[in-house]
Design a protein around this motif. Sequence first.
Motif, PDB file in Angstrom:
ATOM      1  N   TRP A  34      57.829  58.102  42.176  1.00  0.00           N
ATOM      2  CA  TRP A  34      57.461  58.605  40.862  1.00  0.00           C
ATOM      3  C   TRP A  34      56.600  57.552  40.178  1.00  0.00           C
ATOM      4  CZ3 TRP A  34      62.111  61.407  38.159  1.00  0.00           C
ATOM      5  CH2 TRP A  34      62.504  62.482  38.950  1.00  0.00           C
ATOM      6  N   PRO A  35      55.284  57.695  40.267  1.00  0.00           N
ATOM      7  CA  PRO A  35      54.411  56.677  39.671  1.00  0.00           C
ATOM      8  C   PRO A  35      54.293  56.801  38.157  1.00  0.00           C
ATOM      9  CG  PRO A  35      53.115  58.336  40.815  1.00  0.00           C
ATOM     10  CD  PRO A  35      54.552  58.706  41.003  1.00  0.00           C
ATOM     11  N   MET A  36      54.097  55.659  37.530  1.00  0.00           N
ATOM     12  CA  MET A  36      53.825  55.600  36.104  1.00  0.00           C
ATOM     13  C   MET A  36      52.404  55.070  35.940  1.00  0.00           C
ATOM     14  SD  MET A  36      55.535  53.525  33.005  1.00  0.00           S
ATOM     15  CE  MET A  36      54.653  52.068  33.412  1.00  0.00           C
ATOM     16  N   PRO A  37      51.497  55.874  35.426  1.00  0.00           N
ATOM     17  CA  PRO A  37      50.132  55.395  35.250  1.00  0.00           C
ATOM     18  C   PRO A  37      50.018  54.433  34.077  1.00  0.00           C
ATOM     19  CG  PRO A  37      50.330  57.643  34.470  1.00  0.00           C
ATOM     20  CD  PRO A  37      51.665  57.260  35.023  1.00  0.00           C
ATOM     21  N   MET A  38      49.560  53.242  34.367  1.00  0.00           N
ATOM     22  CA  MET A  38      49.316  52.236  33.322  1.00  0.00           C
ATOM     23  C   MET A  38      47.805  52.077  33.240  1.00  0.00           C
ATOM     24  SD  MET A  38      51.124  50.396  31.342  1.00  0.00           S
ATOM     25  CE  MET A  38      50.720  49.190  30.128  1.00  0.00           C
ATOM     26  N   GLY A  39      47.147  53.074  32.659  1.00  0.00           N
ATOM     27  CA  GLY A  39      45.690  53.088  32.578  1.00  0.00           C
ATOM     28  C   GLY A  39      45.193  52.239  31.432  1.00  0.00           C
ATOM     29  N   LEU A  40      44.526  51.142  31.764  1.00  0.00           N
ATOM     30  CA  LEU A  40      44.062  50.200  30.747  1.00  0.00           C
ATOM     31  C   LEU A  40      42.550  50.226  30.549  1.00  0.00           C
ATOM     32  CD1 LEU A  40      46.322  47.235  31.831  1.00  0.00           C
ATOM     33  CD2 LEU A  40      46.678  48.775  29.908  1.00  0.00           C
ATOM     34  N   ALA A  41      41.813  50.802  31.481  1.00  0.00           N
ATOM     35  CA  ALA A  41      40.350  50.837  31.350  1.00  0.00           C
ATOM     36  C   ALA A  41      39.804  51.965  32.218  1.00  0.00           C
ATOM     37  CB  ALA A  41      39.761  49.482  31.737  1.00  0.00           C
ATOM     38  N   CYS A  42      38.578  51.816  32.678  1.00  0.00           N
ATOM     39  CA  CYS A  42      37.860  52.890  33.346  1.00  0.00           C
ATOM     40  C   CYS A  42      38.501  53.341  34.656  1.00  0.00           C
ATOM     41  CB  CYS A  42      36.412  52.492  33.575  1.00  0.00           C
ATOM     42  SG  CYS A  42      36.203  50.803  34.120  1.00  0.00           S
ATOM     43  N   CYS A  43      39.277  52.520  35.314  1.00  0.00           N
ATOM     44  CA  CYS A  43      39.954  52.929  36.552  1.00  0.00           C
ATOM     45  C   CYS A  43      40.944  54.058  36.305  1.00  0.00           C
ATOM     46  CB  CYS A  43      40.679  51.749  37.178  1.00  0.00           C
ATOM     47  SG  CYS A  43      39.583  50.552  37.946  1.00  0.00           S
ATOM     48  N   ALA A  44      41.387  54.205  35.072  1.00  0.00           N
ATOM     49  CA  ALA A  44      42.336  55.265  34.748  1.00  0.00           C
ATOM     50  C   ALA A  44      41.724  56.649  34.962  1.00  0.00           C
ATOM     51  CB  ALA A  44      42.814  55.115  33.313  1.00  0.00           C
ATOM     52  N   ILE A  45      40.408  56.776  34.834  1.00  0.00           N
ATOM     53  CA  ILE A  45      39.743  58.058  35.075  1.00  0.00           C
ATOM     54  C   ILE A  45      39.889  58.443  36.545  1.00  0.00           C
ATOM     55  CG2 ILE A  45      37.544  59.296  34.988  1.00  0.00           C
ATOM     56  CD1 ILE A  45      38.739  58.596  32.233  1.00  0.00           C
ATOM     57  N   ALA A  78      45.915  50.253  36.312  1.00  0.00           N
ATOM     58  CA  ALA A  78      44.531  50.637  36.565  1.00  0.00           C
ATOM     59  C   ALA A  78      43.641  50.095  35.453  1.00  0.00           C
ATOM     60  CB  ALA A  78      44.421  52.158  36.640  1.00  0.00           C
ATOM     61  N   GLY A  79      42.884  49.067  35.761  1.00  0.00           N
ATOM     62  CA  GLY A  79      41.922  48.556  34.796  1.00  0.00           C
ATOM     63  C   GLY A  79      42.154  47.127  34.384  1.00  0.00           C
ATOM     64  N   THR A  80      41.410  46.720  33.373  1.00  0.00           N
ATOM     65  CA  THR A  80      41.391  45.344  32.888  1.00  0.00           C
ATOM     66  C   THR A  80      42.665  45.013  32.124  1.00  0.00           C
ATOM     67  OG1 THR A  80      39.015  45.630  32.601  1.00  0.00           O
ATOM     68  CG2 THR A  80      40.013  43.688  31.609  1.00  0.00           C
ATOM     69  N   VAL A  81      43.334  43.955  32.533  1.00  0.00           N
ATOM     70  CA  VAL A  81      44.541  43.506  31.844  1.00  0.00           C
ATOM     71  C   VAL A  81      44.150  42.344  30.941  1.00  0.00           C
ATOM     72  CG1 VAL A  81      46.891  42.632  32.091  1.00  0.00           C
ATOM     73  CG2 VAL A  81      45.949  44.169  33.821  1.00  0.00           C
ATOM     74  N   THR A  82      44.183  42.578  29.646  1.00  0.00           N
ATOM     75  CA  THR A  82      43.885  41.506  28.696  1.00  0.00           C
ATOM     76  C   THR A  82      45.180  40.754  28.393  1.00  0.00           C
ATOM     77  OG1 THR A  82      44.271  42.953  26.806  1.00  0.00           O
ATOM     78  CG2 THR A  82      42.000  42.827  27.648  1.00  0.00           C
ATOM     79  N   TYR A  83      45.048  39.567  27.847  1.00  0.00           N
ATOM     80  CA  TYR A  83      46.235  38.797  27.486  1.00  0.00           C
ATOM     81  C   TYR A  83      47.042  39.502  26.405  1.00  0.00           C
ATOM     82  CZ  TYR A  83      44.911  34.903  30.416  1.00  0.00           C
ATOM     83  OH  TYR A  83      44.611  34.123  31.502  1.00  0.00           O
ATOM     84  N   LYS A  84      46.363  40.268  25.581  1.00  0.00           N
ATOM     85  CA  LYS A  84      47.054  41.016  24.534  1.00  0.00           C
ATOM     86  C   LYS A  84      47.950  42.097  25.137  1.00  0.00           C
ATOM     87  CE  LYS A  84      45.872  42.525  19.960  1.00  0.00           C
ATOM     88  NZ  LYS A  84      44.790  42.808  19.049  1.00  0.00           N
ATOM     89  N   MET A  85      47.516  42.701  26.238  1.00  0.00           N
ATOM     90  CA  MET A  85      48.290  43.754  26.893  1.00  0.00           C
ATOM     91  C   MET A  85      49.264  43.219  27.933  1.00  0.00           C
ATOM     92  SD  MET A  85      47.842  46.705  25.637  1.00  0.00           S
ATOM     93  CE  MET A  85      48.609  47.686  26.881  1.00  0.00           C
ATOM     94  N   ALA A  86      49.130  41.960  28.324  1.00  0.00           N
ATOM     95  CA  ALA A  86      49.965  41.398  29.381  1.00  0.00           C
ATOM     96  C   ALA A  86      51.450  41.458  29.032  1.00  0.00           C
ATOM     97  CB  ALA A  86      49.544  39.965  29.676  1.00  0.00           C
ATOM     98  N   GLU A  87      51.775  41.151  27.800  1.00  0.00           N
ATOM     99  CA  GLU A  87      53.169  41.188  27.373  1.00  0.00           C
ATOM    100  C   GLU A  87      53.726  42.607  27.441  1.00  0.00           C
ATOM    101  OE1 GLU A  87      55.767  40.388  23.336  1.00  0.00           O
ATOM    102  OE2 GLU A  87      53.838  39.377  23.566  1.00  0.00           O
ATOM    103  N   VAL A  88      52.911  43.584  27.104  1.00  0.00           N
ATOM    104  CA  VAL A  88      53.330  44.985  27.150  1.00  0.00           C
ATOM    105  C   VAL A  88      53.548  45.421  28.593  1.00  0.00           C
ATOM    106  CG1 VAL A  88      52.633  47.353  26.605  1.00  0.00           C
ATOM    107  CG2 VAL A  88      52.129  45.494  25.001  1.00  0.00           C
TER     108      VAL A  88
END
Length: 173
Positions: A34-45, A78-88
């Motif tokens: 059961w995947p959970m999509p963690m779409g952070l940028a263009c790869c999410a498309i 999927a996508g760019t992981v910024t430091y702001k999103m890393a904690e999330v």
Amino acid sequence: MTASDVAYNGKVEGDVIVTRADAVINWIRQHSVWPMPMGLACCAIELMASAASRYDISRFGMEVMRFSPRQSDCMIVAGTVTYKMAEVVRRIYDQMGDPKWVVAMGACASTGGMYRSYAVMQGVDNIVPVDVYVSGCPPRPEALLDAMMKLQDKIGRDSSVRNLRKTKAVAAQ
């Protein structure tokens, strides 16, 4: 079909299956990811396209995309992981139940991609353990499907009974 065909037959003939508990548990796990999509940028498309009718990720037992970490066992970053999103991302990973797996989709999630800046983490594997990497910018849906099949193979080789004992021992403490 007669009543005698349905009645209980006390003889043990060809309907007995002998296997290991690991094999059964792993077969169930690898065919119901059961995947959970963690779409952070263009790869999410491209991640969304893999679930659409043309590529149909449900053919491989992964049709139940869950947006709750408590109901999923595979996080697709999927996508760019910024430091702001890393904690999330780390908090969501910690909320997932065991066993859990992570797929890094795309060059940005794997290595930071073309972004070499103070704001972009150079790979999600700096905060969570990654099981499968998907290369590309953005990777095609076929590449994600191939990675998910590799993850299924990895799940099939896992020692699940030993991992269950470890989890129970940790929970008892």
